[in-house]
Design an enzyme around this catalytic site. Structure first.
Site, short mmCIF file in Angstrom:
data_model
loop_
_atom_site.label_atom_id
_atom_site.label_comp_id
_atom_site.label_asym_id
_atom_site.label_seq_id
_atom_site.Cartn_x
_atom_site.Cartn_y
_atom_site.Cartn_z
CD GLN A 291 49.74 -7.63 -21.13
OE1 GLN A 291 50.83 -7.32 -21.61
NE2 GLN A 291 48.60 -7.21 -21.62
CG PHE A 292 46.72 -11.33 -15.11
CD1 PHE A 292 45.36 -11.52 -15.25
CD2 PHE A 292 47.19 -10.13 -14.57
CE1 PHE A 292 44.46 -10.53 -14.86
CE2 PHE A 292 46.32 -9.14 -14.19
CZ PHE A 292 44.95 -9.33 -14.34
CB THR A 293 45.32 -9.25 -19.51
OG1 THR A 293 46.47 -8.59 -20.04
CG2 THR A 293 44.92 -8.61 -18.19
#
Length: 150
Positions: free
Chosen positions: A78-80
């Site tokens: 999850q890059f966010t």
């Protein structure tokens, strides 16, 4: 590396209508990677998650680790998690590692977690549009960042 660790009584990941991961008791780990993360971050984070005492003992006190509980794990990239919201209303993801760095570290983290738990770990699919469902148990949600080892 930044991880959001959620103790769950069940969790699953669906991609394009196909369930790719499902567990009962255990943890759902959302994992964000930055460009300067290293194998040392992988080892430290895996050890921390494996041994963190977030499961109840026979007196209902959080005193049992994932390893000791026999629980399972799902890891979802999850890059966010590395979003910067300092300016404006549109988050910036500039701190998140690009796939050429993030994918190998993600895979290394999953393998390290499997080694530390001595069992298979389920995953989502890096970069895919995933539908993640969970039943948070407690609720217990803990954020751990290898750059801020509190």
């Amino acid at each position: 590396m930044r991880a959001v660790i959620q103790r769950v009584s069940q969790a699953n990941v669906v991609i394009e209508g196909n369930q790719v991961a499902t567990i009962e008791k255990g943890v759902l780990i959302l994992l964000g990677i930055v460009a300067d993360d290293t194998h040392d971050d992988v080892k430290w984070l895996s050890n921390k998650i494996t041994n963190m005492r977030i499961f109840p003992d026979d007196k209902n006190v959080m005193n049992v680790s994932l390893l000791d509980s026999g629980g399972d794990a799902i890891v979802v990239s999850q890059f966010t998690l590395h979003a910067s919201t300092k300016k404006g209303n549109r988050p910036s993801y500039i701190k998140a590692a690009k796939p050429d760095i993030a994918i190998p570290l993600y895979k290394t983290f999953v393998k390290q977690l499997e080694t530390d738990l001595n069992k298979s770990v389920q995953t989502g699919e890096f970069g895919a549009d995933m539908k993640v469902s969970l039943l948070n148990d407690g609720p217990v949600t803990i954020i751990v960042d290898t750059k801020n080892k509190e």
